[in-house]
Every structure is written in structure tokens, then in C-alpha cells.
Design a protein around this motif. Structure first.
Motif, PDB file in Angstrom:
ATOM      1  N   ALA A  27       0.836  -1.208   0.000  1.00  0.00           N
ATOM      2  CA  ALA A  27       0.000   0.000   0.000  1.00  0.00           C
ATOM      3  C   ALA A  27       0.869   1.256   0.000  1.00  0.00           C
ATOM      4  CB  ALA A  27      -0.943  -0.013   1.208  1.00  0.00           C
ATOM      5  N   GLN A  28       1.939   1.232   0.791  1.00  0.00           N
ATOM      6  CA  GLN A  28       2.854   2.371   0.835  1.00  0.00           C
ATOM      7  C   GLN A  28       3.446   2.646  -0.545  1.00  0.00           C
ATOM      8  OE1 GLN A  28       3.647   4.583   3.171  1.00  0.00           O
ATOM      9  NE2 GLN A  28       5.303   5.538   1.986  1.00  0.00           N
ATOM     10  N   GLU A  29       3.814   1.586  -1.234  1.00  0.00           N
ATOM     11  CA  GLU A  29       4.404   1.729  -2.568  1.00  0.00           C
ATOM     12  C   GLU A  29       3.408   2.381  -3.539  1.00  0.00           C
ATOM     13  OE1 GLU A  29       7.461   1.782  -4.854  1.00  0.00           O
ATOM     14  OE2 GLU A  29       7.708   0.605  -3.016  1.00  0.00           O
ATOM     15  N   LEU A  30       2.137   1.986  -3.428  1.00  0.00           N
ATOM     16  CA  LEU A  30       1.106   2.587  -4.285  1.00  0.00           C
ATOM     17  C   LEU A  30       0.955   4.083  -4.016  1.00  0.00           C
ATOM     18  CD1 LEU A  30      -1.719  -0.107  -4.085  1.00  0.00           C
ATOM     19  CD2 LEU A  30      -0.529   0.575  -6.174  1.00  0.00           C
ATOM     20  N   LEU A  31       1.265   4.489  -2.786  1.00  0.00           N
ATOM     21  CA  LEU A  31       1.041   5.878  -2.383  1.00  0.00           C
ATOM     22  C   LEU A  31       2.245   6.781  -2.633  1.00  0.00           C
ATOM     23  CD1 LEU A  31      -0.983   5.145   0.867  1.00  0.00           C
ATOM     24  CD2 LEU A  31      -1.855   6.246  -1.215  1.00  0.00           C
ATOM     25  N   THR A  32       3.324   6.236  -3.176  1.00  0.00           N
ATOM     26  CA  THR A  32       4.504   7.082  -3.415  1.00  0.00           C
ATOM     27  C   THR A  32       4.247   8.079  -4.535  1.00  0.00           C
ATOM     28  OG1 THR A  32       5.407   5.396  -4.882  1.00  0.00           O
ATOM     29  CG2 THR A  32       6.208   5.411  -2.602  1.00  0.00           C
ATOM     30  N   THR A  33       3.255   7.802  -5.384  1.00  0.00           N
ATOM     31  CA  THR A  33       3.022   8.701  -6.523  1.00  0.00           C
ATOM     32  C   THR A  33       1.819   9.618  -6.333  1.00  0.00           C
ATOM     33  OG1 THR A  33       1.822   6.888  -7.573  1.00  0.00           O
ATOM     34  CG2 THR A  33       4.117   7.189  -8.225  1.00  0.00           C
ATOM     35  N   GLY A  34       1.211   9.604  -5.154  1.00  0.00           N
ATOM     36  CA  GLY A  34       0.070  10.499  -4.965  1.00  0.00           C
ATOM     37  C   GLY A  34      -0.592  10.296  -3.621  1.00  0.00           C
ATOM     38  N   GLU A  45      -7.392  10.610  -7.090  1.00  0.00           N
ATOM     39  CA  GLU A  45      -8.526  11.064  -6.270  1.00  0.00           C
ATOM     40  C   GLU A  45      -9.048   9.902  -5.441  1.00  0.00           C
ATOM     41  OE1 GLU A  45     -11.854  12.258  -8.789  1.00  0.00           O
ATOM     42  OE2 GLU A  45     -11.270  10.769 -10.286  1.00  0.00           O
ATOM     43  N   LEU A  46      -9.866  10.238  -4.453  1.00  0.00           N
ATOM     44  CA  LEU A  46     -10.432   9.191  -3.609  1.00  0.00           C
ATOM     45  C   LEU A  46     -11.192   8.173  -4.451  1.00  0.00           C
ATOM     46  CD1 LEU A  46     -11.281   8.545  -0.432  1.00  0.00           C
ATOM     47  CD2 LEU A  46     -13.517   9.209  -1.339  1.00  0.00           C
ATOM     48  N   SER A  47     -10.953   6.898  -4.176  1.00  0.00           N
ATOM     49  CA  SER A  47     -11.736   5.834  -4.804  1.00  0.00           C
ATOM     50  C   SER A  47     -12.135   4.838  -3.715  1.00  0.00           C
ATOM     51  CB  SER A  47     -10.912   5.111  -5.869  1.00  0.00           C
ATOM     52  OG  SER A  47      -9.955   4.261  -5.248  1.00  0.00           O
ATOM     53  N   TYR A  48     -12.898   3.856  -4.108  1.00  0.00           N
ATOM     54  CA  TYR A  48     -13.322   2.868  -3.113  1.00  0.00           C
ATOM     55  C   TYR A  48     -12.152   2.084  -2.547  1.00  0.00           C
ATOM     56  CZ  TYR A  48     -13.340  -1.185  -6.418  1.00  0.00           C
ATOM     57  OH  TYR A  48     -13.015  -2.195  -7.289  1.00  0.00           O
ATOM     58  N   ALA A  49     -11.049   1.992  -3.279  1.00  0.00           N
ATOM     59  CA  ALA A  49      -9.873   1.298  -2.735  1.00  0.00           C
ATOM     60  C   ALA A  49      -9.380   1.990  -1.459  1.00  0.00           C
ATOM     61  CB  ALA A  49      -8.753   1.258  -3.772  1.00  0.00           C
ATOM     62  N   ASP A  50      -9.451   3.312  -1.417  1.00  0.00           N
ATOM     63  CA  ASP A  50      -9.012   4.040  -0.220  1.00  0.00           C
ATOM     64  C   ASP A  50      -9.912   3.722   0.969  1.00  0.00           C
ATOM     65  OD1 ASP A  50      -6.891   5.635  -1.567  1.00  0.00           O
ATOM     66  OD2 ASP A  50      -8.607   6.430  -2.672  1.00  0.00           O
ATOM     67  N   VAL A  86       0.491   5.412   4.306  1.00  0.00           N
ATOM     68  CA  VAL A  86      -0.674   4.568   4.603  1.00  0.00           C
ATOM     69  C   VAL A  86      -1.433   5.140   5.796  1.00  0.00           C
ATOM     70  CG1 VAL A  86      -1.430   2.271   5.341  1.00  0.00           C
ATOM     71  CG2 VAL A  86       0.441   2.503   3.668  1.00  0.00           C
ATOM     72  N   PHE A  87      -0.705   5.490   6.844  1.00  0.00           N
ATOM     73  CA  PHE A  87      -1.376   6.012   8.038  1.00  0.00           C
ATOM     74  C   PHE A  87      -1.914   7.432   7.798  1.00  0.00           C
ATOM     75  CE2 PHE A  87       1.102   2.488   9.725  1.00  0.00           C
ATOM     76  CZ  PHE A  87       0.139   1.850  10.511  1.00  0.00           C
ATOM     77  N   ARG A  88      -1.255   8.177   6.924  1.00  0.00           N
ATOM     78  CA  ARG A  88      -1.776   9.482   6.541  1.00  0.00           C
ATOM     79  C   ARG A  88      -3.107   9.327   5.793  1.00  0.00           C
ATOM     80  NH1 ARG A  88      -2.216  11.076   2.173  1.00  0.00           N
ATOM     81  NH2 ARG A  88      -0.585   9.824   1.187  1.00  0.00           N
ATOM     82  N   LEU A  89      -3.155   8.381   4.871  1.00  0.00           N
ATOM     83  CA  LEU A  89      -4.407   8.135   4.143  1.00  0.00           C
ATOM     84  C   LEU A  89      -5.503   7.695   5.111  1.00  0.00           C
ATOM     85  CD1 LEU A  89      -5.080   6.504   0.757  1.00  0.00           C
ATOM     86  CD2 LEU A  89      -6.206   5.540   2.762  1.00  0.00           C
ATOM     87  N   TYR A  90      -5.132   6.835   6.039  1.00  0.00           N
ATOM     88  CA  TYR A  90      -6.106   6.375   7.046  1.00  0.00           C
ATOM     89  C   TYR A  90      -6.752   7.573   7.754  1.00  0.00           C
ATOM     90  CZ  TYR A  90      -7.854   4.521  11.453  1.00  0.00           C
ATOM     91  OH  TYR A  90      -8.648   4.227  12.530  1.00  0.00           O
ATOM     92  N   GLU A  91      -5.925   8.514   8.190  1.00  0.00           N
ATOM     93  CA  GLU A  91      -6.449   9.694   8.896  1.00  0.00           C
ATOM     94  C   GLU A  91      -7.270  10.583   7.961  1.00  0.00           C
ATOM     95  OE1 GLU A  91      -6.521  10.274  12.069  1.00  0.00           O
ATOM     96  OE2 GLU A  91      -5.242   8.581  12.616  1.00  0.00           O
TER      97      GLU A  91
END
Lengths: 248, 248
Positions: free
Chosen positions: B154-161, B168-173, B203-208
Motif C-alpha cells: 500500500a505504501q508503494e502505491l502511495l509514493t506517486t500520490g 482522487e479518492l476511490s473505493y480502494a481508499d 498509509v497512516f496518513r491516508l487512514y487519517e
């Protein structure tokens, strides 16, 4: 209608594994594909590991499909992408797509994912030999509770027709074929008992019908079909021993 | 654009469970839905069992979604159906649909399915209490090997955005949010360690970020959000005891 871009399957060499579920679609459709598993084993392993290291996009495990600019992982997802393109499912977005995807996800749970758990119940990354007592217990639960449940589900779907969905062959039928074939390798005594019970006759009839389709038959008889060994479907005779169970 | 037909979720009462992954889409989209879990518990259980007995079409387990003439099971499949309708994914058939579905299937493996295995590693249909030693072993493997692997993915997916896919927010988030929330309930000490490692900050930033979205925040503060108890995500302190591991 097959697309003109080349389909490329990236998967481990030497085992049928989850890659097999994808190969069967190409074979039934008669569509050309490259399969990294079929080259020299070292090259085949390198094709998987280098793709996993690549991270564009990040993918956690094979099978991986490359098609034009699209790179996908997760077996059910690759099947979802391929099936309408290969004439084995309704068009994407049709209600039928979701009905089929629900069936396929359930079959993958019952005949692939849960079979893997039978020999790796407590330590996915470790050897079978390190978890034999736990594997016996999980296998017993699988053979006695889970396998009959999934067979009954498939049988129920077949009460209204020869195929799992929509009155004609779809990719779900190919998934069920591979699931039955793999489970019969892993648990031959159990699967014989299931067949002889006559409770799942339509499931075993569908299995034979798929096996006899000309392109599938030619594929199974070819060297492209890898023999079972140490992948998802493994045969450990101790995992279907009956004696001690009868005492319980 | 939400459809005019009513959405009806059929799920067990009293736990967040897999149903929660579906509820979060409705809540974020601000779309009305009925939820059989929220009535009297006996009625809620009857809604599930009567639907499973109905067999038109056969479905093996909840969550189940009814929408117009469509009845679907399998969490990933229900999400696939709902997300484009609720503005949380590209249109069905777009390449983005498959990319998102691959991400979601992987997140469900890592933060839902494998979490369930930690407390039910050898006998799915039996009580946790009958498989505690096996659960300890599986949990150790999960905490030490599997969980970090999925967090790194998940962290790797978030390195680009900021979001998992498409900027943008999707159901995966929403799925990742629920996975982190549930895992933090089940394994609080482990998840604190993961957070403090600073390896998975995005990952934890997205969680918040998901937690603070107005509709999600209002939902989490409401009585509609069931507390954790004995579903997928359970807290058994013995499953994250560290002492004996350090000796090994």
C-alpha cells in the motif's frame, strides 16, 4: 473478439498453480499468448521476480497479465479482464459480468485458496514439513465441511442448465473444471467418495464436458500442461487419512 | 450517479465484518441504503439465512447486495458493482476498473481474509478456543511477515500520490481505511509498532484523511457503526504476545 495486442502471462515455472486458471481461457478461445513459465526455469523465475521488483505499478504476486499498456495481477481480476475479450463472458458492465464474477470468486475460494490453506495453514512462507499436524487438522475440516459445501454450491448452480451461468460455456466453467481437477489430484480418495455419493453429478458431468472440448483436450494432452507437483494442489497422502477420524 | 432503485445490504448483525466495506461506500457517497443488520437481531439473522436458503441465485455467504433485479455476493464483487455507480471508481470496463479491482482484491487478502485466518487457522467452522495454539502461530506469521508485506504494498502505491489510484479518492481508499482500522483493533501493539517505524507513513496518513472526511466522520460517530466484537477483526491479546518470540 480477440484484441490484436499480444497477451503475456507472467507466472512461476514448473507448476500449474493459479496461472493455469488463466491459461485455460486462452486455450479454449484458441488465442495466442506468451507464457513466461514455459522458457528455461531460471529465466521464468527471473521474469516473475523482475516484474515484482519493477513496481510500475506495484504488484504483490503472480499471476500477472500484460496486454498492451495494461498490467494486472490477482487471478480473479485477470479472468475478469480476459473473459469478455475471449468470448467467455458478457461485456464488461453487464449484470452478467457481476453474476459470473461472484461465482468465480466463490469457486476460487473453495477450490483454490482454501486448498492452499490445507497444506499451509499456519505459516504461509514456511515449508509444509514445518506444519504437518496443523495441515492434517485443516485438511480434515476442508474435506468434511468446506469441500462438500462448495461442491453443493456448484451443483445448485447447475440445476437449471448444463453450464454455470447463462446457458452456455463461460470462464466460470473453466475455473470449476480446474478446481475439480486440482482437488482430485490433491485429495483423490475424498473426491472419489464425493463423486460416488451421486450428490454432485452435474458438477462431475460438467468436469467431463470441459475435459472433452477439442481445444481443452488437445491442451491437456500437450506438453504445455504442466504436471501437478508442489503448487496450490499437492498430494500428501497423510492429509486424507481416514482411520483416526473414525475413532473420534 | 446513484441509481433510483433502492440498495439493500443483507449482512449479519452485531459486527462490522465484511459488510462494513460496503457500508463505507454508501456513507461516503451519501446514498441511502437499507441494512438488514440494523433491525432486531433475530430478524437480521433471518434476513441472511432466508436469502441463503432461497437459492435464486445460489449464494454461499453474506454480504449480499440487492439492487433492482440484481442480487450479488462476494465483497469484492459487490464493491465492483457499486463503486462506479456511487462515483468511487471509473466506469465499468475502463482499464482503471481492473487496476482498482486488483488493488482491492490484494487489500482484502491482506487486511481482511488473512486477518480472519489468524484466529481460525485450522477449523473455519469451529470456535477460536478450539484452535488457540494454531492461532498463535498463524498470528505470529501474520504480524511478522504478511502484515508488513501488505503495508509495504500500500505504501508503494502511495509514493506517486495522495490516493491509491487515479489521483482522487476511490473505493480502494475506503477499503484500505477499514483494513487499517480493523487491524488496529485486532493487533493494537503490532500496528503501533508499524506506525512508529515510519515505513508506512503514507498509509497512516491516508487512514487519517479518510477518517476525517465529513460523511465518514459522521458515520463513525453514529450508532450505525457497529463496535468490533467477534467478526473478522477480533482482539485476543495472546495473539500478539511478544515474549516467547524473542527467545526463538
Amino acid at each position: 473478439m480477440p484484441s490484436s495486442s499480444e497477451y503475456r502471462l507472467i507466472y512461476w515455472p514448473g507448476i500449474p498453480g493459479r496461472g493455469e486458471l488463466i491459461r485455460l481461457l486462452f486455450e479454449e478461445a484458441g488465442v495466442a499468448y506468451t507464457d513466461t513459465a514455459k522458457g528455461p526455469p531460471d529465466d521464468a523465475v527471473a521474469a516473475v521476480t523482475s516484474r515484482l521488483d519493477d513496481n510500475t505499478p506495484p504488484l504483490l504476486a503472480p499471476p500477472i497479465l500484460q496486454h498492451g499498456s495494461v498490467t494486472l495481477s490477482q487471478t480473479a481480476n485477470i479472468l475478469l479482464y480476459l473473459a469478455p475479450r475471449l468470448g467467455l463472458a458478457p461485456a464488461a458492465g453487464d449484470d452478467g459480468m457481476y453474476h459470473l464474477n461472484g461465482i468465480v470468486l466463490t469457486l476460487l475460494d473453495g477450490f483454490v485458496n482454501e486448498v492452499h490453506e490445507t497444506h499451509h495453514p499456519v505459516a504461509t512462507m514456511d515449508y509444509y514439513e514445518s506444519q504437518k499436524p496443523e495441515a492434517r487438522r485443516r485438511s480434515k475440516a476442508y474435506r468434511q465441511e468446506r469441500l462438500p459445501k462448495f461442491l453443493a454450491y456448484a451443483q445448485e448452480l447447475l440445476t437449471t442448465g448444463d453450464w454455470l451461468y447463462g446457458g452456455e460455456l463461460s470462464y466460470a466453467d473453466l475455473v470449476l473444471f480446474q478446481g475439480i481437477d486440482g482437488s482430485s489430484y490433491a485429495f483423490p480418495k475424498t473426491m472419489k467418495k464425493m463423486k460416488d455419493s451421486n450428490r454432485y453429478n452435474d458438477v462431475f458431468r460438467l468436469y467431463e464436458a470441459v475435459k472433452q472440448r477439442p481445444r481443452i483436450k488437445a491442451y491437456l494432452d500437450s506438453r504445455r500442461r504442466a504436471p501437478y507437483s508442489t503448487g496450490i494442489w499437492r498430494h500428501y497422502p497423510e492429509l486424507e487419512e481416514e482411520e483416526e477420524e473414525e475413532e473420534e
